[in-house]
Motif scaffolding. Structure first.
Motif, PDB file in Angstrom:
ATOM      1  N   ASN A  22       0.862  -1.185   0.000  1.00  0.00           N
ATOM      2  CA  ASN A  22       0.000   0.000   0.000  1.00  0.00           C
ATOM      3  C   ASN A  22       0.898   1.234   0.000  1.00  0.00           C
ATOM      4  OD1 ASN A  22      -2.458  -1.426   0.168  1.00  0.00           O
ATOM      5  ND2 ASN A  22      -2.097  -1.736   2.354  1.00  0.00           N
ATOM      6  N   LEU A  23       1.118   1.763  -1.195  1.00  0.00           N
ATOM      7  CA  LEU A  23       1.984   2.932  -1.353  1.00  0.00           C
ATOM      8  C   LEU A  23       1.147   4.122  -1.773  1.00  0.00           C
ATOM      9  CD1 LEU A  23       4.907   1.286  -3.335  1.00  0.00           C
ATOM     10  CD2 LEU A  23       4.797   1.744  -0.887  1.00  0.00           C
ATOM     11  N   GLU A  24       1.427   5.262  -1.193  1.00  0.00           N
ATOM     12  CA  GLU A  24       0.746   6.496  -1.562  1.00  0.00           C
ATOM     13  C   GLU A  24       1.766   7.609  -1.669  1.00  0.00           C
ATOM     14  OE1 GLU A  24      -2.446   7.588   0.993  1.00  0.00           O
ATOM     15  OE2 GLU A  24      -3.258   5.553   1.060  1.00  0.00           O
ATOM     16  N   MET A  25       1.564   8.476  -2.646  1.00  0.00           N
ATOM     17  CA  MET A  25       2.407   9.663  -2.761  1.00  0.00           C
ATOM     18  C   MET A  25       1.971  10.646  -1.683  1.00  0.00           C
ATOM     19  SD  MET A  25       4.592   9.336  -5.232  1.00  0.00           S
ATOM     20  CE  MET A  25       5.087  11.004  -5.578  1.00  0.00           C
ATOM     21  N   PRO A  26       2.897  11.335  -1.071  1.00  0.00           N
ATOM     22  CA  PRO A  26       2.513  12.327  -0.062  1.00  0.00           C
ATOM     23  C   PRO A  26       1.721  13.466  -0.709  1.00  0.00           C
ATOM     24  CG  PRO A  26       4.846  12.506  -0.570  1.00  0.00           C
ATOM     25  CD  PRO A  26       4.328  11.304  -1.304  1.00  0.00           C
ATOM     26  N   TYR A  27       0.815  14.046   0.055  1.00  0.00           N
ATOM     27  CA  TYR A  27       0.041  15.183  -0.443  1.00  0.00           C
ATOM     28  C   TYR A  27       0.976  16.360  -0.645  1.00  0.00           C
ATOM     29  CZ  TYR A  27      -3.337  18.933  -0.763  1.00  0.00           C
ATOM     30  OH  TYR A  27      -4.051  20.018  -1.180  1.00  0.00           O
ATOM     31  N   THR A  28       0.967  16.918  -1.837  1.00  0.00           N
ATOM     32  CA  THR A  28       1.886  18.009  -2.145  1.00  0.00           C
ATOM     33  C   THR A  28       1.170  19.339  -2.312  1.00  0.00           C
ATOM     34  OG1 THR A  28       1.762  17.473  -4.498  1.00  0.00           O
ATOM     35  CG2 THR A  28       3.583  16.504  -3.232  1.00  0.00           C
ATOM     36  N   LEU A  55      12.819  14.801  -8.134  1.00  0.00           N
ATOM     37  CA  LEU A  55      11.827  15.765  -7.642  1.00  0.00           C
ATOM     38  C   LEU A  55      10.461  15.104  -7.449  1.00  0.00           C
ATOM     39  CD1 LEU A  55      12.813  18.844  -9.816  1.00  0.00           C
ATOM     40  CD2 LEU A  55      12.927  18.708  -7.316  1.00  0.00           C
ATOM     41  N   LEU A  56      10.092  14.243  -8.382  1.00  0.00           N
ATOM     42  CA  LEU A  56       8.798  13.566  -8.310  1.00  0.00           C
ATOM     43  C   LEU A  56       8.722  12.652  -7.096  1.00  0.00           C
ATOM     44  CD1 LEU A  56       6.065  12.992  -9.699  1.00  0.00           C
ATOM     45  CD2 LEU A  56       7.215  11.141 -10.931  1.00  0.00           C
ATOM     46  N   THR A  57       9.733  11.821  -6.905  1.00  0.00           N
ATOM     47  CA  THR A  57       9.690  10.857  -5.806  1.00  0.00           C
ATOM     48  C   THR A  57       9.877  11.504  -4.434  1.00  0.00           C
ATOM     49  OG1 THR A  57      12.028  10.336  -6.151  1.00  0.00           O
ATOM     50  CG2 THR A  57      10.416   8.897  -7.215  1.00  0.00           C
ATOM     51  N   SER A  58      10.497  12.661  -4.392  1.00  0.00           N
ATOM     52  CA  SER A  58      10.653  13.360  -3.108  1.00  0.00           C
ATOM     53  C   SER A  58       9.410  14.182  -2.769  1.00  0.00           C
ATOM     54  CB  SER A  58      11.876  14.266  -3.132  1.00  0.00           C
ATOM     55  OG  SER A  58      11.678  15.361  -4.012  1.00  0.00           O
TER      56      SER A  58
END
Length: 123
Positions: A22-28, A55-58
């Motif tokens: 369960n992976l989610e990108m952090p809210y940016t 930049l995308l993954t961070s």
């Protein structure tokens, strides 16, 4: 025995015979990226993939693009104002001959954008 992913608080979901993390990108945040930021994004995606992926993954891509867009807009405005003064484009010309004033301003803006594209957007 727990996997390293689980030891750091990761969880899985079951799909068929597979355990999917369960992976989610952090809210940016909700950012408005203008034309200069969009052009820089295209440049990163096609010519600077490592920077783009970092930049995308961070989670910093949108913030970075908004900053680039803001800098570009500010620089274009400053360059246009300097070129207007250097070429003597005044409000008087705008009142007397609006078509000629528009031609001068369009030319100046394109020149300013070319400077920004070469020095900030496609660099």
């Amino acid at each position: 025995m727990k996997s390293l992913f689980e030891q750091f608080g990761g969880t899985y979901r079951k799909e068929s015979d597979y355990a999917i993390p369960n992976l989610e990108m952090p809210y940016t945040g909700n950012f408005e990226i203008g034309i200069y930021g969009q052009r820089h994004l295209y440049y990163l995606q096609h010519y600077s993939r490592i920077t783009y992926i970092n930049l995308l993954t961070s989670g910093k891509l949108n913030e970075y693009l908004v900053e680039i867009d803001s800098q570009a807009q500010e620089r274009v405005f400053r360059i246009v104002e300097q070129m207007k003064q250097a070429q003597g484009i005044t409000e008087q010309l705008k009142e007397n001959n609006p078509i000629k004033w528009t031609q001068f301003m369009n030319c100046i803006k394109r020149q300013a954008e070319e400077i920004i594209f070469a020095g900030l957007i496609y660099d």
